[in-house]
Design a protein around this motif. Sequence first.
Motif, PDB file in Angstrom:
ATOM      1  N   ASP A 125       0.838  -1.197   0.000  1.00 52.19           N
ATOM      2  CA  ASP A 125       0.000   0.000   0.000  1.00 52.19           C
ATOM      3  C   ASP A 125       0.872   1.245   0.000  1.00 52.19           C
ATOM      4  OD1 ASP A 125      -2.278  -1.523   0.118  1.00 52.19           O
ATOM      5  OD2 ASP A 125      -2.373  -1.488   2.299  1.00 52.19           O
ATOM      6  N   HIS A 126       0.505   2.203  -0.814  1.00 50.78           N
ATOM      7  CA  HIS A 126       1.186   3.494  -0.820  1.00 50.78           C
ATOM      8  C   HIS A 126       0.658   4.289   0.377  1.00 50.78           C
ATOM      9  CE1 HIS A 126       2.482   7.471  -2.089  1.00 50.78           C
ATOM     10  NE2 HIS A 126       3.335   6.850  -2.878  1.00 50.78           N
ATOM     11  N   PRO A 127       1.537   4.901   1.157  1.00 45.51           N
ATOM     12  CA  PRO A 127       1.055   5.602   2.359  1.00 45.51           C
ATOM     13  C   PRO A 127       0.109   6.762   2.064  1.00 45.51           C
ATOM     14  CG  PRO A 127       3.389   6.038   1.991  1.00 45.51           C
ATOM     15  CD  PRO A 127       2.975   4.982   1.015  1.00 45.51           C
ATOM     16  N   LEU A 128       0.210   7.338   0.865  1.00 44.21           N
ATOM     17  CA  LEU A 128      -0.652   8.465   0.530  1.00 44.21           C
ATOM     18  C   LEU A 128      -1.890   8.033  -0.252  1.00 44.21           C
ATOM     19  CD1 LEU A 128       2.107  10.985  -0.583  1.00 44.21           C
ATOM     20  CD2 LEU A 128       0.970  10.822   1.652  1.00 44.21           C
ATOM     21  N   ALA A 129      -2.050   6.736  -0.501  1.00 43.78           N
ATOM     22  CA  ALA A 129      -3.117   6.250  -1.365  1.00 43.78           C
ATOM     23  C   ALA A 129      -4.388   5.912  -0.591  1.00 43.78           C
ATOM     24  CB  ALA A 129      -2.636   5.041  -2.143  1.00 43.78           C
ATOM     25  N   LYS A 130      -4.735   6.698   0.361  1.00 42.18           N
ATOM     26  CA  LYS A 130      -5.955   6.452   1.106  1.00 42.18           C
ATOM     27  C   LYS A 130      -7.080   7.284   0.484  1.00 42.18           C
ATOM     28  CE  LYS A 130      -3.750   5.508   5.463  1.00 42.18           C
ATOM     29  NZ  LYS A 130      -3.306   4.352   5.608  1.00 42.18           N
ATOM     30  N   GLY A 131      -8.095   6.605   0.002  1.00 45.64           N
ATOM     31  CA  GLY A 131      -9.216   7.312  -0.593  1.00 45.64           C
ATOM     32  C   GLY A 131      -8.906   7.808  -1.992  1.00 45.64           C
ATOM     33  N   ARG A 132      -9.511   8.920  -2.291  1.00 46.63           N
ATOM     34  CA  ARG A 132      -9.389   9.498  -3.620  1.00 46.63           C
ATOM     35  C   ARG A 132      -8.034  10.186  -3.785  1.00 46.63           C
ATOM     36  NH1 ARG A 132     -13.944  13.591  -5.834  1.00 46.63           N
ATOM     37  NH2 ARG A 132     -13.068  13.682  -7.899  1.00 46.63           N
ATOM     38  N   PRO A 133      -7.401  10.082  -4.979  1.00 46.05           N
ATOM     39  CA  PRO A 133      -6.095  10.731  -5.156  1.00 46.05           C
ATOM     40  C   PRO A 133      -6.232  12.257  -5.153  1.00 46.05           C
ATOM     41  CG  PRO A 133      -6.808   9.691  -7.199  1.00 46.05           C
ATOM     42  CD  PRO A 133      -7.792   9.315  -6.152  1.00 46.05           C
ATOM     43  N   THR A 134      -5.207  12.904  -4.652  1.00 48.62           N
ATOM     44  CA  THR A 134      -5.196  14.367  -4.663  1.00 48.62           C
ATOM     45  C   THR A 134      -4.892  14.842  -6.080  1.00 48.62           C
ATOM     46  OG1 THR A 134      -2.840  14.479  -4.187  1.00 48.62           O
ATOM     47  CG2 THR A 134      -4.339  14.455  -2.294  1.00 48.62           C
ATOM     48  N   LYS A 135      -5.053  16.139  -6.294  1.00 53.37           N
ATOM     49  CA  LYS A 135      -4.817  16.698  -7.620  1.00 53.37           C
ATOM     50  C   LYS A 135      -3.351  16.515  -8.028  1.00 53.37           C
ATOM     51  CE  LYS A 135      -5.965  20.837 -10.216  1.00 53.37           C
ATOM     52  NZ  LYS A 135      -6.558  22.173 -10.098  1.00 53.37           N
ATOM     53  N   LYS A 136      -2.457  16.729  -7.060  1.00 53.75           N
ATOM     54  CA  LYS A 136      -1.034  16.583  -7.339  1.00 53.75           C
ATOM     55  C   LYS A 136      -0.699  15.139  -7.683  1.00 53.75           C
ATOM     56  CE  LYS A 136       3.477  17.233  -5.215  1.00 53.75           C
ATOM     57  NZ  LYS A 136       4.194  17.617  -3.993  1.00 53.75           N
TER      58      LYS A 136
END
Length: 131
Positions: A109-120
């Motif tokens: 799991d990517h640590p920032l991949a929780k929920g919807r992706p951010t614009k960046k």
Amino acid sequence: MKTPEIQKYRVDKWLWAARFFKTRSLATDAVTAGHIHLNGERPKPARDLKVGDMLRIQVPHGEFEVEVLALSDQRGSGEKARSLYQETPESLVKREQAALEKQLAPQFDHPLAKGRPTKKWRRQLHLLERG
């Protein structure tokens, strides 16, 4: 002379009282689905328990093999629930081993991949897709 009343305790009620499941309906569903074995057999939710019975319980947080020490159909504190059963030493060792294996297993799991992706993050994904 009166005969003493024998109280009957259902498997699903006991599992709920012993705090293996949050609700009785979840306990009933688990028994029906075959995640609970009573003395090596698949019981029905209304099957009666007695002291000394062995239960194998498969729940999301582990697999337990317990001996029934006391009967209750009322949910109480955690201490009261723990007094209703005793986990076998083999089961305890097996659960600890499974927890250790889970801890040592690689996580993808990517640590920032929780929920919807951010614009960046979405822009970075598009850059990777385009090459």
